[in-house]
Design a protein around this motif. Structure first.
Motif, PDB file in Angstrom:
ATOM      1  N   ARG A 400     -37.816  85.950  -2.673  1.00 27.88           N
ATOM      2  CA  ARG A 400     -39.037  86.506  -2.062  1.00 27.88           C
ATOM      3  C   ARG A 400     -38.985  86.149  -0.583  1.00 27.88           C
ATOM      4  N   LYS A 402     -40.045  87.352   2.657  1.00 27.03           N
ATOM      5  CA  LYS A 402     -40.969  88.306   3.270  1.00 27.03           C
ATOM      6  C   LYS A 402     -40.626  88.604   4.728  1.00 27.03           C
ATOM      7  N   ASP A 431     -39.903  92.968  -4.075  1.00 25.94           N
ATOM      8  CA  ASP A 431     -40.315  94.148  -3.287  1.00 25.94           C
ATOM      9  C   ASP A 431     -39.203  95.141  -2.911  1.00 25.94           C
ATOM     10  N   HIS A 445     -38.824  92.591  -8.552  1.00 23.09           N
ATOM     11  CA  HIS A 445     -40.212  92.349  -8.931  1.00 23.09           C
ATOM     12  C   HIS A 445     -41.096  93.102  -7.950  1.00 23.09           C
ATOM     13  N   VAL A 446     -42.002  93.929  -8.471  1.00 22.09           N
ATOM     14  CA  VAL A 446     -42.895  94.702  -7.595  1.00 22.09           C
ATOM     15  C   VAL A 446     -44.354  94.433  -7.943  1.00 22.09           C
ATOM     16  N   ASP A 450     -46.651  97.833  -4.190  1.00 24.69           N
ATOM     17  CA  ASP A 450     -45.240  98.063  -3.822  1.00 24.69           C
ATOM     18  C   ASP A 450     -44.766  99.383  -4.437  1.00 24.69           C
ATOM     19  N   SER A 469     -46.424  92.786 -11.085  1.00 24.25           N
ATOM     20  CA  SER A 469     -47.573  91.880 -11.016  1.00 24.25           C
ATOM     21  C   SER A 469     -48.802  92.541 -11.622  1.00 24.25           C
ATOM     22  N   GLY A 488     -45.742  89.714 -14.329  1.00 20.65           N
ATOM     23  CA  GLY A 488     -46.134  88.427 -13.769  1.00 20.65           C
ATOM     24  C   GLY A 488     -47.644  88.456 -13.632  1.00 20.65           C
ATOM     25  N   VAL A 521     -45.031  86.213 -17.503  1.00 20.08           N
ATOM     26  CA  VAL A 521     -44.822  84.927 -16.848  1.00 20.08           C
ATOM     27  C   VAL A 521     -46.058  84.661 -15.989  1.00 20.08           C
ATOM     28  N   ILE A 523     -48.216  82.931 -12.915  1.00 17.50           N
ATOM     29  CA  ILE A 523     -47.888  82.567 -11.524  1.00 17.50           C
ATOM     30  C   ILE A 523     -49.159  82.192 -10.777  1.00 17.50           C
TER      31      ILE A 523
END
Ligand SMILES: Cc1ncc(COP(=O)(O)OP(=O)(O)O)c(N)n1
Ligand SMILES: Cc1nc(C(=O)O)sc1CCOP(=O)(O)O
Ligand SMILES: [Mg+2]
Length: 576
Positions: A400, A402, A431, A445-446, A450, A469, A488, A521, A523
């Motif tokens: 991740r 950014k 992303d 993972h989006v 995204d 997410s 997530g 999962v 978070i």
């Protein structure tokens, strides 16, 4: 003949050549054509010299160009129409050339491809061991089946093993006119085996070439078509292109790949008005079997999509060049000439690092998510951080990053991928679908804002892992519909790592987990002090915890990961 032509619907079937042919042999005059058909017929060729790339050099023509515009192959504007090439060719059991090459090319170029098989060859990388010609009446049967039902845009011909097969093809083309005809005058295989005899040569000259929109001989075939005219130089190729054009096709592409002593592969394209010299770097590889079939079917595919002839030829040349370059070291077969990979996809399969399992939900158990700011703060590289986490027992890693520059991100991802693969741990990218593709990561993972998961799935294909997410049961349901692999869910606790993140608490997490058909999962703010509470939620879909700062904003990532592993393992044992 004219009664056959009278039933043609000119507004939907378009072959400039067949139309010209028709004007000459029937009583139909231009005013009978629909306005739309006439417009398409006389539409200017959009490929002028201004659009050329430097590698495609327009040559001086001996012929003064007149003001008659060149028709282009336009494509019916019906929405959702699927471009369709029919290939009329022989089967190559080794699958480097023939029907098999045509199918792979059309798939790679995203065009539907139907097949009429004219001969079945027993063939491999050593040569042609046998040929079984399909009786001409059964070739006709196949042609009828396809042409009478499926709307064919372009016909591409390859191996036509007998004059009778060639003749039934010409009959069918008159009965079912198509938008364009691409003729690859296959005569001798690259291994030197004869695939069409002298009578077929006459058939090409007298019947098929006058109907063709383009004919694509290599140097040997061009020479054979011209009564064994010697062709040794680019200038000879140009002469040959002109002479073949005189036989009736609208355009000619003489392929110079076989010309010796050149660092470039030079082809001559001639449309009756201008000569174009198309050059590409010669790829030094044994894997060239099927380049002729591929070139012709790629031209056909591009015409079916609506390209002008010159554009189609340029794209085809680039396509072949890229496929040869990608496949230069592939080892398929023991012979002197191997096939190449049209889909540019085979190489990873042999890598020892290739992941065997697609996705195992238990991989979510201890999910380490990196943070470039934290790594900077502690003076370590992404790779160092990832190595420590997987050594400590992280079961999946997400990069991740950014604020990383794209190039740095891709470079770091490649290094991290090697580390993760050596531990059998999947690596996902946060992303950035492009970065995931560039480094062949295991997935992405989006989030909700995204790239939509459905689109990511289309781009990444069925084997990549996609996580989404989700803060609500509705999000979770949509992620499942979109083809995600896991979700997530958070923030379970308040976090400083992600700005303005809404906390859903343990209750919110439980609600999402209960609704989710996908593994979850947790978070957000999870660490040593609260991981046990999360794992003890006792909902079957909850598979693990995802953690950023509790691992990466610490002095020793390895120790923190080991400790967290121990805590959640114990909690998992107790809740089983
Ligand atoms: C495992 C996991 N879950 C959730 C997120 C958050 O993703 P997103 O909502 O896209 O927010 P950003 O991480 O992009 O800021 C995640 N990264 N990983
Ligand atoms: C990246 C991220 N996503 C969240 C979500 O709620 O979807 S919370 C979060 C940050 C998690 O970092 P930490 O473990 O340091 O709290
Ligand atoms: Mg995101």
């Amino acid at each position: 003949m004219s009664c056959v032509f009278n039933v043609v619907d000119f507004s939907s079937h378009y072959s400039p050549h067949l139309h010209l042919h028709l004007h000459a042999h029937s009583q139909i005059t231009p005013p009978l054509l629909s306005k739309r058909a006439i417009n398409r017929f006389w539409n200017c060729n959009s490929d002028s010299i201004n659009h050329q790339t430097p590698r495609f050099v327009k040559m001086q023509s001996n012929i003064t160009s007149n003001s008659i515009p060149t028709p282009i192959h336009t494509f019916d504007s019906e929405l959702n129409k699927i471009p369709h090439v029919l290939t009329v060719a022989g089967s190559d059991s080794g699958a480097g050339a023939g029907i098999q090459a045509d199918l792979k090319t059309c798939s790679a170029r995203r065009v539907y491809c139907s097949t009429v098989i004219t001969a079945v060859t027993a063939q491999n990388t050593l040569g042609v061991q046998g040929v079984n010609i399909v009786p001409h009446d059964f070739v006709q049967h196949q042609l009828n089946s396809v042409l009478s039902d499926i709307n064919v845009d372009v016909v591409k011909t390859g191996m036509l093993p007998s004059l009778s097969v060639l003749k039934v093809l010409c009959q069918s083309l008159r009965k079912f006119p198509v938008k364009a005809l691409v003729v690859d005058p296959v005569m001798i295989s690259t291994s030197g085996d004869i695939l069409a005899g002298p009578s077929v040569l006459d058939g090409f000259r007298e019947e098929l070439l006058p109907m063709a929109d383009i004919v694509t001989p290599n140097v040997k075939e061009a020479s054979a078509l011209l009564g064994d005219l010697p062709i040794k130089t680019v200038s000879d190729m140009r002469t040959a292109a002109k002479l073949i054009h005189d036989l009736g096709p609208r355009s000619v592409l003489v392929k110079g790949g076989d010309l010796p002593n050149s660092s470039e592969a030079i082809d001559i394209f001639y449309d009756g008005q201008e000569f174009y010299e198309l050059s590409s770097p010669r790829v030094n590889t044994r894997n060239t079997h099927g380049t002729g079939c591929t070139m012709a079917s790629c031209i056909a595919a591009e015409l079916a999509k609506g390209s002008s002839m010159l554009s189609a030829v340029k794209i085809a040349k680039r396509f072949v060049e890229a496929a040869l370059e990608y496949s230069r070291d592939l080892l398929i077969g023991n012979g002197v000439q191997g096939p190449f990979d049209h889909l540019l996809a085979l190489k990873n399969i042999n890598q020892s690092s290739y992941r065997q399992d697609r996705f195992n939900p238990n991989d979510l158990f201890l999910y380490a998510v990196t943070d470039s700011g934290m790594n900077r703060k502690w003076g370590r590289s992404i790779a160092e951080a990832v190595k420590a986490a997987v050594e400590g027992g992280a079961t999946i890693v997400q990069l991740r990053e950014k604020d990383a520059e794209t190039k740095d991100f891709v470079d770091a991802a490649k290094v991290c991928l090697k580390i993760c693969r050596s531990y059998g741990v999947p690596l996902l990218i946060n992303d950035r679908i492009d970065v995931a593709l560039a480094c062949d990561a295991d997935g992405v993972h989006v989030g909700q804002s995204d790239m939509p998961a459905r689109l990511a799935r289309t781009i990444l294909g069925p084997e990549k892992i996609i996580g989404v997410s989700c803060k609500t049961p509705e999000h979770a349901h949509q992620a499942w519909l979109d083809g995600a692999d896991y979700i997530g869910s958070g923030g379970v606790y308040p976090t400083n790592t992600k700005e303005n993140n809404r906390t859903i608490g343990l209750d919110g997490l439980k609600e999402v987990c209960k609704a989710s058909k996908l593994p979850v999962v947790a978070i957000g703010g999870i660490g040593m002090s609260n991981a046990r509470a999360v794992m003890e939620l006792g909902v079957p879909s909850l598979k693990g915890v995802a953690v950023v700062s509790a691992l990466f904003d610490r002095e020793c990532i390895l120790t923190e990961t080991r400790n967290l592993q121990a805590v959640i393992s114990e909690a998992a044992l107790l809740t089983q």
